[in-house]
Design an enzyme around this catalytic site. Structure first.
Site, PDB file in Angstrom:
ATOM      1  N   HIS A 210       0.825  -1.126  -0.163  1.00 22.06           N
ATOM      2  CA  HIS A 210      -0.160  -0.104  -0.069  1.00 22.06           C
ATOM      3  C   HIS A 210       0.821   1.311  -0.056  1.00 22.06           C
ATOM      4  O   HIS A 210       0.370   2.387  -0.633  1.00 22.06           O
ATOM      5  CB  HIS A 210      -1.028   0.131   1.343  1.00 22.06           C
ATOM      6  CG  HIS A 210      -2.266  -0.877   0.877  1.00 22.06           C
ATOM      7  ND1 HIS A 210      -2.683  -1.725   1.704  1.00 22.06           N
ATOM      8  CD2 HIS A 210      -2.973  -0.913  -0.232  1.00 22.06           C
ATOM      9  CE1 HIS A 210      -3.908  -2.269   1.324  1.00 22.06           C
ATOM     10  NE2 HIS A 210      -4.000  -1.840  -0.233  1.00 22.06           N
TER      11      HIS A 210
ATOM     12  N   GLU B 221      -7.543 -17.542 -26.954  1.00 23.83           N
ATOM     13  CA  GLU B 221      -6.633 -17.947 -26.072  1.00 23.83           C
ATOM     14  C   GLU B 221      -5.948 -19.396 -25.591  1.00 23.83           C
ATOM     15  O   GLU B 221      -5.385 -19.619 -25.171  1.00 23.83           O
ATOM     16  CB  GLU B 221      -6.875 -17.184 -24.688  1.00 23.83           C
ATOM     17  CG  GLU B 221      -8.182 -17.374 -23.930  1.00 23.83           C
ATOM     18  CD  GLU B 221      -8.401 -16.541 -22.759  1.00 23.83           C
ATOM     19  OE1 GLU B 221      -7.377 -15.995 -22.361  1.00 23.83           O
ATOM     20  OE2 GLU B 221      -9.378 -16.397 -22.198  1.00 23.83           O
TER      21      GLU B 221
ATOM     22  N   ASP C 288      -2.708 -16.167 -22.170  1.00 23.16           N
ATOM     23  CA  ASP C 288      -2.855 -17.509 -22.034  1.00 23.16           C
ATOM     24  C   ASP C 288      -2.345 -18.103 -23.390  1.00 23.16           C
ATOM     25  O   ASP C 288      -2.015 -19.445 -23.211  1.00 23.16           O
ATOM     26  CB  ASP C 288      -4.339 -17.575 -21.753  1.00 23.16           C
ATOM     27  CG  ASP C 288      -4.733 -17.633 -20.560  1.00 23.16           C
ATOM     28  OD1 ASP C 288      -3.929 -18.205 -19.612  1.00 23.16           O
ATOM     29  OD2 ASP C 288      -5.683 -16.884 -20.154  1.00 23.16           O
TER      30      ASP C 288
ATOM     31  N   CYS D 272      -5.654  -8.488 -26.314  1.00 19.82           N
ATOM     32  CA  CYS D 272      -5.786  -7.985 -24.990  1.00 19.82           C
ATOM     33  C   CYS D 272      -4.914  -8.330 -24.126  1.00 19.82           C
ATOM     34  O   CYS D 272      -4.970  -7.945 -22.768  1.00 19.82           O
ATOM     35  CB  CYS D 272      -7.292  -7.834 -24.372  1.00 19.82           C
ATOM     36  SG  CYS D 272      -7.868  -9.378 -24.414  1.00 19.82           S
TER      37      CYS D 272
END
Ligand code: PEP
Ligand code: MG
Length: 591
Positions: free
Chosen positions: A201, A443, A467, A514
């Site tokens: 964080h 994929e 993938d 993508c």
């Protein structure tokens, strides 16, 4: 050489988590960790009072956290302030507090000792989990338990970081989010910590504050001293102590190059992604949650090419309802209208699991019960999502996309379910876009090879190379031992992309890509030349990819792709592409 009393230049290496360069004096924040909490044995009568003290300390800690949260909300916004929701949840956790109470009861020890023991056990368990995100949550846990312990011991002191007299590079073992939040941004030049990772964080906050930061520096907080002069490089992840004039000069140039590249990139913000010879591409962004739309808008992307909806499912105790999903999808669609938003249906499994859902362990989760396979067996989950997406399509330019299609039959089953959801909504009088485009992710090699058949049943394809590469080359995308075999430019991968693009165009539909490959400048000419019409990438990568597209010619891209399809070597293809990209956009490589 005479001893000048001034130490020479020294460099400590870590991980860059927030870009930028700064130089100035160091301020080492001493660790307020409590190393040893004394154990005291109690009589039976003393036990109840210990539990009361625990309750009081919890209340006080909660009050302090709300205070910090309020300050962060005012100074940095609600997104950063929500970090403290996680801290507050630790305090609400009955398992932790009950275990502390039991410990006191059975062992007859003081509450500080019991609390320190139990909290440390919890943090260690989180740290040992093989998941970077959960390991970082151990730091959150430590942050809040440390504060509570300080309150129990009466040693809690708010560090006066808001009134630093000078500007400093802050060095610490580990900067907890609550300490980071208390810092006054105008006095902080940069952050450097011994531990931490990209998703801690503190790293997230440094990025949103736009302060350069480096983590995982080893022993920086013990080796470095207050007042030493240093230069912190948030691009390459290093801190240079006593930088020489030569180093300062080189960094001056680096900063100037970054500023001028940023200006060039900003220049393309409202311009289209069009090649030098006039071929128009679509450049979209990938998002994981509805809040990401702000970064999509700021990036100059033309909509969302991949909304990974599984993130709505990952951090919750129960499945999100149809209504909750509808609200998330419509928020994105409305925020970006008329730009398109491609909502990908649930891709759970593989490496993404719901924390509270029991699924049996599989030998090969990436080859197992994942994505569309899971949805076609758990039809209630799938139908709720399909209905939510359809309903949201009434309000914006939504397109729907199925992940992990491996054969025609899966696509037909999914389409049949979608059709029955349409019929249901029609009957209920609920509006939706009857012409919503539906696409399939390509994929899996079997899908690429049979793309001609799939193309006749959808309105677009999006190639998921993350993938596709792992399944084509049989290289687990998460396994660092075989990461060298994970080659985007492997001829087999490029041939499958070409097959998919050709099948799409023969059927009159468009094809996007993508996977992470689309965010790598070196891959762009190859992908354009292979016939990809749309690229969808992380919002941060959009400016530089658009800048590059506007500097290549489609004719050059076609030549490079044709040569790649004839080539037998991944390296040769990469070298060839690199030469072209470096020659048309040298400023992308001058960092
Ligand atoms: C891909 O596989 O390339 C893809 C975009 O999907 P994910 O990374 O979510 O598997
Ligand atoms: Mg995928």
């Amino acid at each position: 050489m005479p001893d000048t009393g001034i130490e020479g230049e020294r460099i400590l290496h870590g991980i860059a988590v927030s870009p930028g360069v700064c130089r100035g004096k160091i301020l080492v924040l001493t660790d307020n960790r409590i190393d040893a909490v004394p154990r005291r044995t109690l009589s039976d009568e003393e036990v109840p009072a210990q539990i009361v003290r625990l309750e009081q300390a919890v209340t006080e800690t909660r009050r302090q956290l709300h205070e910090v949260q309020k300050k962060v909300n005012a100074g940095m916004g609600a997104k950063d302030a929500s970090i403290f929701d996680a801290h507050l949840l630790v305090l609400e956790d009955p398992t932790l507090l009950d275990e502390v109470a039991r410990f006191v009861d059975t062992e007859k020890v003081n509450i500080e000792f019991a609390f320190a023991q139990v909290a440390e056990k919890y943090a260690k368990t989180l740290e040992a989990i093989d998941d970077e995100y959960l390991r970082e949550r151990a730091a959150d846990m430590r942050d809040v338990t440390e504060r509570l312990l300080q309150n129990l011991l009466g040693t809690y002191q708010e560090l006066d970081l808001k009134h630093l007299k000078e500007n400093y590079i802050i060095v610490a073992h580990d900067l907890s989010p609550s300490r980071t939040a208390m810092l006054d941004k105008k006095n902080v030049l940069g952050f450097a910590t011994d531990v931490g990772g990209k998703t801690s964080h503190t790293a997230i906050m440094a990025r949103s504050l736009r302060i350069p930061a480096v983590v995982a520096l080893g022993n920086a907080s013990t080796e470095l001293k207050d007042g030493q002069y240093a230069l912190l490089d948030g691009y390459h992840g290093q801190i240079v102590i006593n930088p020489t004039d030569q180093t300062l000069f080189e960094y001056g140039q680096l900063v100037r190059r970054h500023v001028s590249l940023d200006e060039k990139l900003r220049d393309t913000l409202d311009k289209p992604a069009v090649t030098l010879d006039g071929v128009r591409l679509t450049l979209s962004a990938n998002i994981e949650q509805a809040e990401d739309v702000e970064s999509v808008k700021a990036s100059g992307a033309e909509g969302v090419g991949l909304f990974r909806t599984e993130y709505l499912f990952l951090n919750c105790e129960t499945l999100p309802t149809e209504e909750e999903q509808f609200q998330a999808y419509r928020a994105v669609a409305n925020a970006l209208r008329p730009a398109p938003v491609i909502v990908r249906t649930l891709d759970l499994g593989g490496d993404k699991f719901m924390a509270h859902r029991n699924v049996s362990k599989e030998m090969n989760p990436f080859l197992g019960y994942r994505a569309i396979r899971l949805c076609l067996q758990e039809k209630d989950i799938f139908r709720a999502q399909l209905r939510a997406i359809l309903r949201a399509s009434a309000e914006g330019n939504i397109k729907l996309m199925y992940p992990m299609i491996s054969c025609l039959d899966e696509l037909m089953q999914a389409n049949a379910l979608l059709e029955s959801c349409r019929a249901e909504l029609r009957q209920e009088g609920v509006p939706f876009d009857g012409k919503m485009d539906v696409g399939a992710m390509i994929e899996i090699p079997s899908a690429a090879i049979t793309a001609d058949a799939l193309a006749r049943r959808v309105q677009f394809f999006s190639i998921g190379t993350n993938d596709l590469i792992q399944y084509t080359l049989a290289v687990d995308r998460l396994n660092e031992k075989i990461a060298h075999l994970y080659e985007p430019t492997n001829p087999s991968v490029l041939r499958l992309i070409k097959m998919t693009a050709d099948a799409a165009h023969a059927a009159g539909i468009w094809v996007g890509l993508c996977g992470e490959m689309a965010g790598d400048p070196l891959m762009i000419p190859l992908l354009l030349g292979l016939g990809v019409d749309e690229l969808s990438i992380a919002p941060q990568a959009v400016p530089q990819i658009k800048y590059l597209i506007r500097r290549v010619k489609m004719s050059e891209a076609k030549d490079i792709a044709a040569a790649a399809l004839r080539s037998e070597s991944s390296q040769e293809i990469l070298d060839h592409s690199q030469r072209l990209v470096r020659s048309v956009a040298p400023s992308l490589f001058e960092q």
